[in-house]
Design a protein around this motif. Sequence first.
Motif, PDB file in Angstrom:
ATOM      1  N   VAL A  58     -94.284 -63.948  -6.254  1.00 43.76           N
ATOM      2  CA  VAL A  58     -92.939 -64.075  -6.193  1.00 43.76           C
ATOM      3  C   VAL A  58     -92.247 -64.919  -6.952  1.00 43.76           C
ATOM      4  O   VAL A  58     -92.864 -65.893  -7.286  1.00 43.76           O
ATOM      5  N   ALA A  59     -91.974 -64.902  -8.160  1.00 44.81           N
ATOM      6  CA  ALA A  59     -90.443 -66.250  -9.212  1.00 44.81           C
ATOM      7  C   ALA A  59     -89.652 -66.511  -8.623  1.00 44.81           C
ATOM      8  O   ALA A  59     -88.523 -65.419  -8.171  1.00 44.81           O
ATOM      9  N   ILE A  60     -89.418 -67.832  -8.429  1.00 49.43           N
ATOM     10  CA  ILE A  60     -87.680 -68.375  -7.647  1.00 49.43           C
ATOM     11  C   ILE A  60     -86.769 -68.989  -9.280  1.00 49.43           C
ATOM     12  O   ILE A  60     -88.398 -69.842  -9.246  1.00 49.43           O
ATOM     13  N   THR A  61     -86.042 -68.551  -9.233  1.00 50.83           N
ATOM     14  CA  THR A  61     -85.279 -68.707 -10.438  1.00 50.83           C
ATOM     15  C   THR A  61     -83.997 -69.834 -10.187  1.00 50.83           C
ATOM     16  O   THR A  61     -83.332 -68.671  -9.453  1.00 50.83           O
ATOM     17  N   ASN A  62     -83.755 -70.230 -10.655  1.00 48.50           N
ATOM     18  CA  ASN A  62     -82.192 -71.417 -10.688  1.00 48.50           C
ATOM     19  C   ASN A  62     -82.007 -70.926 -12.034  1.00 48.50           C
ATOM     20  O   ASN A  62     -82.816 -72.047 -13.008  1.00 48.50           O
ATOM     21  N   LEU A  63     -81.459 -70.401 -12.656  1.00 46.63           N
ATOM     22  CA  LEU A  63     -80.589 -70.801 -13.956  1.00 46.63           C
ATOM     23  C   LEU A  63     -79.754 -71.407 -13.870  1.00 46.63           C
ATOM     24  O   LEU A  63     -78.439 -71.128 -14.853  1.00 46.63           O
ATOM     25  N   ASP A  64     -78.542 -71.958 -12.775  1.00 48.62           N
ATOM     26  CA  ASP A  64     -78.410 -72.860 -13.778  1.00 48.62           C
ATOM     27  C   ASP A  64     -77.842 -73.631 -14.402  1.00 48.62           C
ATOM     28  O   ASP A  64     -78.970 -74.021 -14.958  1.00 48.62           O
ATOM     29  N   THR A  65     -77.071 -73.255 -15.493  1.00 48.19           N
ATOM     30  CA  THR A  65     -77.296 -74.752 -17.064  1.00 48.19           C
ATOM     31  C   THR A  65     -77.373 -76.016 -16.994  1.00 48.19           C
ATOM     32  O   THR A  65     -78.264 -76.895 -17.726  1.00 48.19           O
ATOM     33  N   HIS A  66     -77.161 -76.601 -15.880  1.00 47.50           N
ATOM     34  CA  HIS A  66     -77.282 -77.892 -15.060  1.00 47.50           C
ATOM     35  C   HIS A  66     -78.843 -77.994 -14.801  1.00 47.50           C
ATOM     36  O   HIS A  66     -78.751 -79.702 -15.148  1.00 47.50           O
TER      37      HIS A  66
END
Length: 96
Positions: A58-66
């Motif tokens: 399971v991959a959990i990714t936060n793609l928020d640019t900051h």
Amino acid sequence: RKTSIGITTRGILPDGSSPDLGVVYADVPEKYRAKIRYIPQTDFPFDGEIVAYGDNKVAITNLDTHHVSGIIIEDRSLHLMMRSIFNLAWAGANEK
């Protein structure tokens, strides 16, 4: 490459975030094109994704640019749990 090893893809996206799948999958047989369903943007106001893949990942990714960050969890039980949650969401999501 996914086509050559038989990987199919399903995804749930917020309304208004539809990529141009005609361009992305132009040379891909229909069986291997991503199947997409949609939920209201207000129900998922996040810049990230959760992906269950393989037999135990399971991959959990936060793609928020900051603050881009992510984690991969290798655990069969958590993988199956996330797949079940995805299937419930898939059943309730809209086809376009």
